[in-house]
Design an enzyme around this catalytic site. Structure first.
Site, mmCIF file in Angstrom:
data_model
loop_
_atom_site.group_PDB
_atom_site.id
_atom_site.type_symbol
_atom_site.label_atom_id
_atom_site.label_comp_id
_atom_site.label_asym_id
_atom_site.label_seq_id
_atom_site.Cartn_x
_atom_site.Cartn_y
_atom_site.Cartn_z
ATOM 1 N N GLU A 842 0.935 -1.194 0.015
ATOM 2 C CA GLU A 842 0.041 0.009 0.057
ATOM 3 C C GLU A 842 0.925 1.287 0.091
ATOM 4 O O GLU A 842 0.478 2.321 -0.581
ATOM 5 C CB GLU A 842 -0.909 0.133 1.142
ATOM 6 C CG GLU A 842 -1.944 -1.037 1.243
ATOM 7 C CD GLU A 842 -2.735 -1.171 2.378
ATOM 8 O OE1 GLU A 842 -4.069 -0.689 2.107
ATOM 9 O OE2 GLU A 842 -2.521 -1.597 3.301
ATOM 10 N N GLU A 862 -4.261 -9.097 3.815
ATOM 11 C CA GLU A 862 -5.183 -8.876 4.979
ATOM 12 C C GLU A 862 -6.517 -9.744 4.788
ATOM 13 O O GLU A 862 -6.869 -10.004 6.192
ATOM 14 C CB GLU A 862 -5.626 -7.352 4.564
ATOM 15 C CG GLU A 862 -4.569 -6.547 5.106
ATOM 16 C CD GLU A 862 -3.665 -6.081 4.105
ATOM 17 O OE1 GLU A 862 -2.824 -5.221 4.562
ATOM 18 O OE2 GLU A 862 -3.579 -6.805 3.146
#
Length: 988
Positions: A842, A862
């Site tokens: 990210e 995630e």
């Protein structure tokens, strides 16, 4: 000469900064209608509070809508005036026992509160908590009314604290009452108008004249000046004695100082146009809020002026505002500009509470300069380091250790320095205490000169109990000539500079030094070609001796030289210390001295918080050889890494600094110690043990062992003591920086440097990354940023172990991981080797481009941990690749090969393993070779064009691109092409 004024007895700075009333600000209850907490329906506190306050309002909304708005924590900053921030992300659902960590802002002072919900149901909410120095508080909210009827909102608060007394109590009560009214008005407006909060609009930018006037001849030097060369043409100072002429508000004092500055320039008034700027230094003795500058502008007959304000707290504000105004004048954006501020604490002490409320609303928001970040971290708050005197005294002992002086010798030197300052004040007609004081008078405790914090007596501290106003008036050389202002009144700002230290004192590598001042001095030298130490007239910010001596060391000045005073006013003790506004008087003193000696150079410095944020201005009656610039001296500074700081750690550590604090009667009440453990962690300790206090007053504790066991603190010399021991220990326990900075011309490379965690990002690294990106954006020479990782990995994302301890890597502005919520404004390239997983991926996606080694590993795992990649991972992949591919990678959570991302356009370039950084630098160099303005406008078109309607896209593109068409860079680019040379870009 009139007899000297005594230093009036006001509440200590601790009372100003450790405000117990701050706890009312969480839901902004008022102080107007006092009642028992029991008078509010369904509100019950677990204890009785010394002060109970109730405020009630009718709101044109249903009770459920009102309660929903009250508990919408994400929008607190819109509705409640005193809410500053949540220190940790607030929960989305509230239940009994929920903990809330909040920062409030009262009278401009950030205050931390820790709350827990003791009761909640559909119509009531009760919170109780604690704040600095043992403050206890409770807040209860109750909403009544029929389900479909207009609601009545009742807010009841109780609090207890021993630190809010005297006129400061009335001042805080008034400020909180005003905040309550403002907050309730916001609340009503938002619920009435569909949730839209009233907001100040941005003032339209003033138009730059189509044609630059011709050059101006400076007679004394025979040089031709750029017509927009900034000049200081007027200074004004007001010192008001309230026992002689009655009360005057800060607004009245500021206006009077402004008129003095106009008179000094031979002018009657200011032009009422958007090209006139009024810059207000916020008053602390009466908070005028966002309308402060507008109030002054209206009082001066210029309500249409451009507006600016500095941070609510910070002595750097006057020079930040003045330097910014000079920059705008040099660009042709403004002409003239006035910096102004005032305080009226003497009136409050003499005449008691005043009603200085001003019924005024400005439709425009002022330009805000400087940081309003809170001054203390949790460790400092825990030991009572909430006021300037003990904090500076603590740092002063570390300074003494670095100078290898015993306490008596060091205090004697400081008292002699302050005595010389008092001699200067005796010649200053605007000084508050215009009388010489001997070193013995200054250092000897008496009933009128009580000890405050070792080694400081009252006569060694800033004196805020003054009524003073100051103003600086600037304009361009063209405007000065047009107005007929004699050239012997002209003083040219040559350069300004600003920088910040490691923000929290307890996190600094070395308490004895303030290297940001050296950065400023070096930046000024590089720009004007003169060492600051060679200045003829100097005014160093002088709140405490530490500030002067430490700054003098950084600038190669000798504070002991009687022939070279380091003040032009007499300093904040004797000339007066009107809190945020002293530097206006300091600069006025330097300007006055420069006028007396044509051709001389003057230097004025300023600081805010605890030698935290700094500014400086150099002036002369001789025109500058290089156009004025306001320099961010910290932009290319790799600060020493922050030390971990705590107030809770037991064990053995070495004392590096200490001070004994005293109460208002001069009685010692505690010892505050700073010590370093074997890992370099700074431990802060507060002890009220009479034996420890007695030992501190009898001996020098530097270098001794501190042994902590719970509440017990013991001092030992078993392992030795002394300056050398603590210096060696400090050197050996320096922290390895978690973020490395490197510059190659216009390219800044930032390296995540936590190899043991595969560069996982904890809070400290997130904060360091945010600061580094801010600095790069502020540096006009930096054109491209490269972000990479050390030891063969990019980053594995959030440090989960730190997060499990409650330390989430959320930076105040840029959010998660220090970058996710607000990516850099400069072109940014991620150079990826090894792992770029979870938050690491990210972070790479928050960059504009990615250069990756072929064996680099990407992925968003995630979902396999029951989470969602909410730091921009899912969002940015969905925006940049086909939907099916985005779903595959985000739903499976599996690794994504670098070559697949290259095929999909996510990775720009693939390299051999170990070559990503080299390739990224080559790409950065190609970008940085181009015109900065062209880069910014091109990137803007790329970022904004996705949402443009097809029939408007070309026109919108042309509107943006036209800014470059007639720019200086466009002309330079064509000239360089024609002359077959490399262009010299200016960014204009």
């Amino acid at each position: 000469m009139k007899p000297p004024r005594p230093i009036r007895s006001l509440p200590s700075p601790r009372s100003i900064l450790a405000l117990p009333g701050q706890i009312l600000g969480a839901l902004a209850p008022g102080l107007g209608n006092r009642a028992s907490p029991a008078s509010a329906p369904d509100i019950t506190f677990s204890r009785e509070y010394a002060h109970a306050l109730t405020e009630q309002a009718r709101i044109a909304a249903t009770p459920q809508a009102v309660m929903d708005a009250v508990t919408d924590l994400a929008r607190f900053s819109e509705r409640f005036t005193l809410h500053a921030s949540w220190r940790t992300p607030p929960p989305t659902s509230l239940t009994t026992g929920t903990v809330l960590a909040q920062t409030l802002r009262v009278l401009g002072t950030p205050i931390r509160m820790d709350w827990h919900i003791t009761s909640i149901n559909p119509r009531t909410l009760v919170l109780e908590g604690s704040g600095p120095l043992g403050t206890q508080a409770g807040i209860g909210v109750s909403v009544t009314g029929a389900p479909s009827d207009t609601a009545t909102l009742t807010i009841t608060s109780g609090f207890h604290s021993d630190s809010l007394k005297g006129p400061m109590g009335s001042l805080v009560a008034r400020a909180l009452n005003n905040a309550t009214k403002d907050s309730l008005a916001r609340f009503q407006a938002m619920l009435t108008h569909g949730g839209d909060a009233p907001a100040l609009a941005e003032r339209p930018a003033p138009a730059i004249p189509a044609e630059r006037p011709g050059p101006i001849r400076h007679d004394a030097s025979g040089t031709l000046l750029d017509p927009w060369t900034p000049i200081i043409i007027g200074i004004g100072e007001i010192t008001h004695r309230p026992d002689e002429s009655g009360p005057r508000s800060p607004l009245e004092l500021a206006t009077a100082a402004a008129r003095e500055a106009l008179a000094d320039a031979g002018l009657d008034d200011l032009p009422d146009t958007p090209r006139t700027r009024i810059s207000a230094v916020p008053s602390t003795s009466w908070a005028y809020g966002p309308h402060h500058a507008s109030l002054i502008a209206t009082a001066l007959g210029a309500p249409g002026a451009d507006l600016a304000q500095s941070a609510p707290l910070g002595g750097d504000g006057p020079l930040r505002l003045t330097n910014a105004a000079a920059t705008a004048i040099a660009r042709g954006e403004l002409d003239p500009a006035l910096t102004i501020g005032a305080e009226a604490f003497a009136t409050l002490a003499e005449h008691g509470p005043q009603d200085w409320d001003a019924d005024h609303q400005s439709p425009f928001a002022p330009l805000l300069l400087g940081s309003d970040k809170e001054g203390n971290n949790a460790a400092e708050e825990a030991v009572g380091l909430l006021a300037p005197a003990p904090m500076y005294a603590l740092m002063d002992s570390a300074l003494r250790a670095s100078l290898q002086l015993d306490p008596l010798e060091h205090t004697t030197r400081e008292a002699r320095l302050w005595s010389r300052f008092s001699d200067i004040a005796a010649t200053n007609p605007a000084a508050w205490l215009p009388e010489p004081h001997t070193a013995e008078q200054i250092s000897t405790p008496t009933a009128r000169n009580r000890p405050v914090a070792t080694p400081y007596t009252k006569l060694m501290t800033a004196n805020p109990a003054v009524d003073q106003g100051g103003a600086i008036l600037l304009c361009s050389a063209h405007a000065a000539e047009q107005a007929g202002i004699p050239q012997d009144r002209w003083v040219f700002p040559h350069a300004g500079a600003h920088a910040t230290e490691e923000w929290f004192v307890s996190a600094r590598d070395d308490l004895a030094t303030i290297p940001a001042i050296k950065r400023i001095g070096d930046a000024l030298r590089d720009h004007i070609g003169i060492e600051p130490a060679k200045a003829d007239h100097i005014d160093l910010y002088s709140c405490f001796p530490y500030a002067v001596i430490a700054a003098a060391r950084e600038l190669d000045l000798d504070p002991a030289d009687p022939a070279r005073p380091l003040t032009c006013t007499g300093g904040l003790t004797f000339a007066g210390g009107p809190l945020n506004n002293y530097a206006t008087h300091g600069l006025a003193g330097v300007v006055r001295a420069a006028r007396r000696e044509p051709g001389s150079i003057g230097l004025s410095t300023a600081l805010g918080w605890y030698a935290t944020k700094h500014a400086a201005t150099v002036v002369s009656t001789t025109p500058p050889a290089t156009p004025f610039a306001d320099i961010d001296a910290a932009a290319r500074w790799s600060r020493p890494p922050a030390r971990p700081a705590t107030a809770e750690q037991d064990g053995t550590s070495i004392i590096e600094a200490w001070t004994v604090t005293h109460g208002s009667d001069g009685t010692p009440d505690a010892v505050i110690l700073s010590s370093l453990d074997s890992n370099g962690t700074r431990i802060l300790t507060r002890s009220a043990d009479p034996a420890v206090i007695g030992r501190a007053l009898a001996e020098d504790l530097i270098g001794m062992d501190l042994i902590r066991d719970g509440e017990q603190a013991t001092i030992s010399t078993e392992n030795g003591a002394g300056f050398a021991r603590v210096a060696e220990h400090a050197r050996g326990t320096r922290v390895t920086p978690a973020l490395l900075r490197e510059w190659n011309g216009p390219v800044c490379t930032l390296t995540l440097n936590r190899p043991r965690t595969r560069n996982a990002i904890d809070l400290a690294l997130a904060l360091a990354l945010e600061q580094a990106l801010d600095d790069a954006e502020a540096d006009p020479q930096t054109q491209v940023v490269i972000l990479t990782g050390s030891a063969g990995d990019f980053s594995t994302g959030m440090d989960l172990r730190a997060a499990a301890r409650g330390e989430f890597p959320v930076a105040p502005r840029r959010g998660l991981l220090g970058i996710a919520a607000l990516p850099p404004a400069l072109p940014t390239i991620a150079a990826v080797e090894g792992n770029a997983l979870a938050g690491g991926f990210e972070v790479a996606l928050a960059c504009d481009m990615i250069v990756a080694a072929r064996d680099a590993r990407f992925g968003l795992p995630e979902p396999s941990r029951g989470l969602v990649a909410a730091a921009g991972g899912v969002l940015r992949l969905a925006q940049r690749m086909p939907r099916a591919s985005a779903l595959e990678f985000t739903l499976t959570g599996g690794e994504i090969p670098a070559d697949r991302l290259h095929q999909l356009g996510i990775v720009n370039r693939l390299t051999k393993p170990g070559q990503a950084l080299r390739e990224a630098r080559e790409l950065a160099g190609q970008i940085a070779a181009n015109a900065p303005l062209s880069l910014a406008l091109t990137r803007r078109i790329v970022d904004e064009s996705a949402g443009w309607p097809a029939d408007e896209a070309f026109e919108r593109q042309s509107d943006i691109a036209s800014e470059a068409t007639f720019s200086d860079d466009a002309q330079e680019g064509m000239a360089a092409f024609d002359e077959r040379r490399e262009p010299r870009w200016t960014g204009r």
